[in-house]
Design a protein around this motif. Structure first.
Motif, PDB file in Angstrom:
ATOM      1  N   PRO A   1     -22.049 -10.840   7.984  1.00 11.15           N
ATOM      2  CA  PRO A   1     -21.039 -11.429   7.105  1.00 11.15           C
ATOM      3  C   PRO A   1     -20.505 -10.396   6.123  1.00 11.15           C
ATOM      4  O   PRO A   1     -21.252  -9.556   5.619  1.00 11.15           O
ATOM      5  N   ARG A   2     -19.213 -10.456   5.864  1.00 18.06           N
ATOM      6  CA  ARG A   2     -18.575  -9.538   4.917  1.00 18.06           C
ATOM      7  C   ARG A   2     -17.606 -10.306   4.027  1.00 18.06           C
ATOM      8  O   ARG A   2     -16.773 -11.069   4.515  1.00 18.06           O
ATOM      9  N   ILE A   3     -17.707 -10.085   2.729  1.00 17.00           N
ATOM     10  CA  ILE A   3     -16.827 -10.697   1.732  1.00 17.00           C
ATOM     11  C   ILE A   3     -15.684  -9.739   1.420  1.00 17.00           C
ATOM     12  O   ILE A   3     -15.878  -8.528   1.329  1.00 17.00           O
ATOM     13  N   ALA A   4     -14.493 -10.280   1.218  1.00 18.97           N
ATOM     14  CA  ALA A   4     -13.347  -9.475   0.795  1.00 18.97           C
ATOM     15  C   ALA A   4     -13.568  -8.969  -0.627  1.00 18.97           C
ATOM     16  O   ALA A   4     -13.873  -9.748  -1.527  1.00 18.97           O
ATOM     17  N   SER A   5     -13.422  -7.665  -0.816  1.00 16.61           N
ATOM     18  CA  SER A   5     -13.635  -7.056  -2.137  1.00 16.61           C
ATOM     19  C   SER A   5     -12.356  -7.090  -2.958  1.00 16.61           C
ATOM     20  O   SER A   5     -11.255  -7.258  -2.435  1.00 16.61           O
ATOM     21  N   GLN A   6     -12.505  -6.878  -4.268  1.00 16.43           N
ATOM     22  CA  GLN A   6     -11.331  -6.767  -5.124  1.00 16.43           C
ATOM     23  C   GLN A   6     -10.577  -5.488  -4.796  1.00 16.43           C
ATOM     24  O   GLN A   6     -11.131  -4.534  -4.259  1.00 16.43           O
ATOM     25  N   MET A   7      -9.279  -5.454  -5.131  1.00 15.84           N
ATOM     26  CA  MET A   7      -8.378  -4.412  -4.650  1.00 15.84           C
ATOM     27  C   MET A   7      -8.119  -3.283  -5.642  1.00 15.84           C
ATOM     28  O   MET A   7      -7.516  -2.276  -5.277  1.00 15.84           O
ATOM     29  N   VAL A   8      -8.552  -3.430  -6.872  1.00 10.10           N
ATOM     30  CA  VAL A   8      -8.156  -2.459  -7.900  1.00 10.10           C
ATOM     31  C   VAL A   8      -8.740  -1.077  -7.630  1.00 10.10           C
ATOM     32  O   VAL A   8      -9.844  -0.934  -7.111  1.00 10.10           O
ATOM     33  N   GLY A   9      -7.945  -0.046  -7.963  1.00  8.90           N
ATOM     34  CA  GLY A   9      -8.433   1.329  -7.989  1.00  8.90           C
ATOM     35  C   GLY A   9      -8.655   2.000  -6.653  1.00  8.90           C
ATOM     36  O   GLY A   9      -9.240   3.088  -6.604  1.00  8.90           O
ATOM     37  N   LEU A  10      -8.175   1.416  -5.559  1.00 13.09           N
ATOM     38  CA  LEU A  10      -8.474   1.990  -4.239  1.00 13.09           C
ATOM     39  C   LEU A  10      -7.868   3.378  -4.064  1.00 13.09           C
ATOM     40  O   LEU A  10      -8.478   4.272  -3.472  1.00 13.09           O
ATOM     41  N   GLY A  11      -6.648   3.573  -4.553  1.00  9.93           N
ATOM     42  CA  GLY A  11      -6.029   4.886  -4.434  1.00  9.93           C
ATOM     43  C   GLY A  11      -6.755   5.955  -5.228  1.00  9.93           C
ATOM     44  O   GLY A  11      -6.826   7.119  -4.822  1.00  9.93           O
ATOM     45  N   LEU A  12      -7.317   5.556  -6.371  1.00  7.15           N
ATOM     46  CA  LEU A  12      -8.095   6.505  -7.171  1.00  7.15           C
ATOM     47  C   LEU A  12      -9.368   6.917  -6.445  1.00  7.15           C
ATOM     48  O   LEU A  12      -9.735   8.104  -6.438  1.00  7.15           O
ATOM     49  N   LEU A  13     -10.038   5.950  -5.814  1.00 10.36           N
ATOM     50  CA  LEU A  13     -11.237   6.291  -5.039  1.00 10.36           C
ATOM     51  C   LEU A  13     -10.874   7.194  -3.866  1.00 10.36           C
ATOM     52  O   LEU A  13     -11.618   8.113  -3.523  1.00 10.36           O
ATOM     53  N   GLU A  14      -9.733   6.928  -3.259  1.00  8.73           N
ATOM     54  CA  GLU A  14      -9.252   7.742  -2.147  1.00  8.73           C
ATOM     55  C   GLU A  14      -8.939   9.168  -2.595  1.00  8.73           C
ATOM     56  O   GLU A  14      -9.037  10.117  -1.811  1.00  8.73           O
ATOM     57  N   ALA A  15      -8.578   9.321  -3.879  1.00  4.66           N
ATOM     58  CA  ALA A  15      -8.152  10.624  -4.398  1.00  4.66           C
ATOM     59  C   ALA A  15      -9.302  11.497  -4.876  1.00  4.66           C
ATOM     60  O   ALA A  15      -9.089  12.669  -5.194  1.00  4.66           O
TER      61      ALA A  15
END
Length: 466
Positions: A204-218
């Motif tokens: 099972p996997r829960i959808a995570s919140q979306m904030v800050g994804l580009g920063l983590l990618e960077a």
């Protein structure tokens, strides 16, 4: 000013009542400069129900336009083809949700079913068999694929329904406080196309919140690898390591940093996989429909090839990359700062790294050269048998999970109306989430159980300030 006032009060206490030496020497704790700006210049000063939905202030005017388009596509429902709404048709034929926001409501976090049979709240089941394919990815069920889609458009039979029961597990703090944990046990009911394969693992996997994804990618890969200690050379029991996963665009393996097992190398591939697996929407990265044997998807109307054109798809990617991280609350209050000290003393910071720098190479200029405080290392850690899904994912073992970022955790209740945490939402609050920690985090959990009630309150105040 506040510090001086407190110092005066302590001195007055000592002179008038004869306070202890400890009280005389008391110096208030102070926050770090800029500590409240978790997302650097991309931090939004908002703590309302809309806190996760703001664009980074660093975006250019053109990017802001694309953000708006992506926001619309993220929130509005897709429909089955053919439809007069040609830009939004092509749903299915099998799917979990009709929009991105069905799972990431208000760009936030999903939760498990509140009752057996509830649909569409942000939980899905990954399916895998032992072994890997040519890319190193896990092998899906020969009929049902890598993911159970529990909805279908008119015509095809639904693949199956998610069922859930709970087992109670008791944890007791050293001061006698008892906490009842709930361990979910999942099943798949009403299979539409035959039996599941023998030996199939269900995760099972829960959808995570979306904030800050580009920063983590960077964040530079070298920064993340510097956090790794695969063989625990320092002897602290923590041995984070990187996952390396298949990147479709480059046709090569790259470091994974997104997803519960760090199984996605980029926001772009994560978004494409969600369109494909969650909504049955094809894109240039994932051009094929998810059809079980015996179902002729070519005979079912679709929304074009691909169903989401690159211009719209890229807008959703940019939207997903540039959602602002909300500002911290009460970050400089004494109980929060005491909790921060405990967080460090318990060595939670070995995995939940407080602070790092993004690099200067991200495609979006506003993501570059930012000081961020995500409280993650984006690495895999063995979390013990109780949290294990027994599902390998590229290099990740069945008991390894990526450290989730903690920024925004204290606003999930405000935004989403619940506090369900961990990969399957089993923890109903932060206390339960910590008590589920095992493996490399076992010692941190044991230290947590030894805290006094006041210390636990301080620690939780700190985590919920993030």
């Amino acid at each position: 000013m506040i510090k001086n006032a407190l110092a005066c009060l302590v001195m007055l206490c000592f002179m008038v009542t004869g306070c202890s030496k400890d009280e005389e020497d008391y110096v208030p704790l102070t926050a770090e400069e800029g500590e409240q700006y978790s997302g650097g210049s991309s931090t939004v000063i908002n703590a309302t129900q809309e806190a996760f939905g703001f664009a980074s202030a660093t975006l250019s005017e053109n990017d802001r336009i694309d953000f708006g388009v992506g926001n619309s596509l993220f929130r509005q429902s897709w429909v089955s083809a053919p439809s007069s709404t040609t830009a939004r048709d092509g749903l299915g034929p099998f799917y979990n949700a009709v929009s991105c926001s069905n799972c990431h409501f208000k760009d936030g976090r999903g939760r498990p079913p509140a009752f057996d049979g509830e649909l569409g709240k942000g939980l899905l089941l990954r399916l895998s068999l032992p072994g890997t394919d040519d890319t190193g990815a896990s092998i899906g069920d020969p009929i049902y694929g890598h993911q159970l889609q529990d909805n279908a458009i008119n015509g095809p039979i639904i693949k199956g329904r998610i069922g859930i029961t709970y087992q109670t597990i008791t944890e007791t703090f050293d001061d006698g406080t008892v906490v009842q944990l709930q361990k979910p046990i999942y099943r798949i009911d009403n299979l539409g196309y035959g039996s599941l394969a023998a030996g199939l693992q269900i995760s099972p996997r829960i959808a995570s919140q979306m904030v800050g994804l580009g920063l983590l990618e960077a964040v530079p890969q070298a920064t993340l690898l510097a956090f790794a200690d695969e063989h625990d050379s320092n002897g602290d029991g923590i041995s984070g390591r990187a996952n390396y996963v298949f990147d479709i665009e480059s046709n090569s393996h790259k470091m994974g940093r997104l997803g519960w097992k760090a199984n996605q190398p980029s926001v772009k591939q994560q978004v494409a996989a969600a369109f494909s697996g969650d909504m049955g929407i094809t894109s240039s990265l994932f051009p094929n429909e998810n059809c079980p044997p015996g179902v002729d998807c070519n005979a079912i109307p679709n929304g074009g090839s691909p169903e989401i054109v690159d211009a719209n798809f890229n807008s959703v990617v940019l939207y997903s990359q540039t959602l602002s991280v909300p500002i911290r609350r009460k970050y400089n209050e004494q109980n929060v700062l005491r909790g921060k000290q405990l967080f460090t003393q318990m060595n939670c910071v070995a995995c939940h790294i407080p602070k790092m720098q993004t690099g200067n190479e991200h495609a979006i200029a506003g993501m570059r050269n930012q000081t961020i405080r995500p409280y993650t290392d984006l690495l895999l850690h063995d979390m013990g048998s109780e949290l294990a899904d027994n599902t390998p994912d590229f290099l990740a073992t069945g008991s390894e999970w990526r450290t989730p970022p903690l920024w925004g955790i204290g606003l999930i209740q405000t935004v989403n109306g619940h506090t369900s945490l961990l990969h399957d939402g089993r923890a109903r609050n932060v206390t339960e989430a910590i008590l589920w920690h095992g493996g490399e985090a076992e010692q941190a959990k044991l230290k947590f159980k030894k805290l006094t009630a006041q210390e636990r309150e301080d620690l939780l105040a700190f985590i919920n300030s993030l």
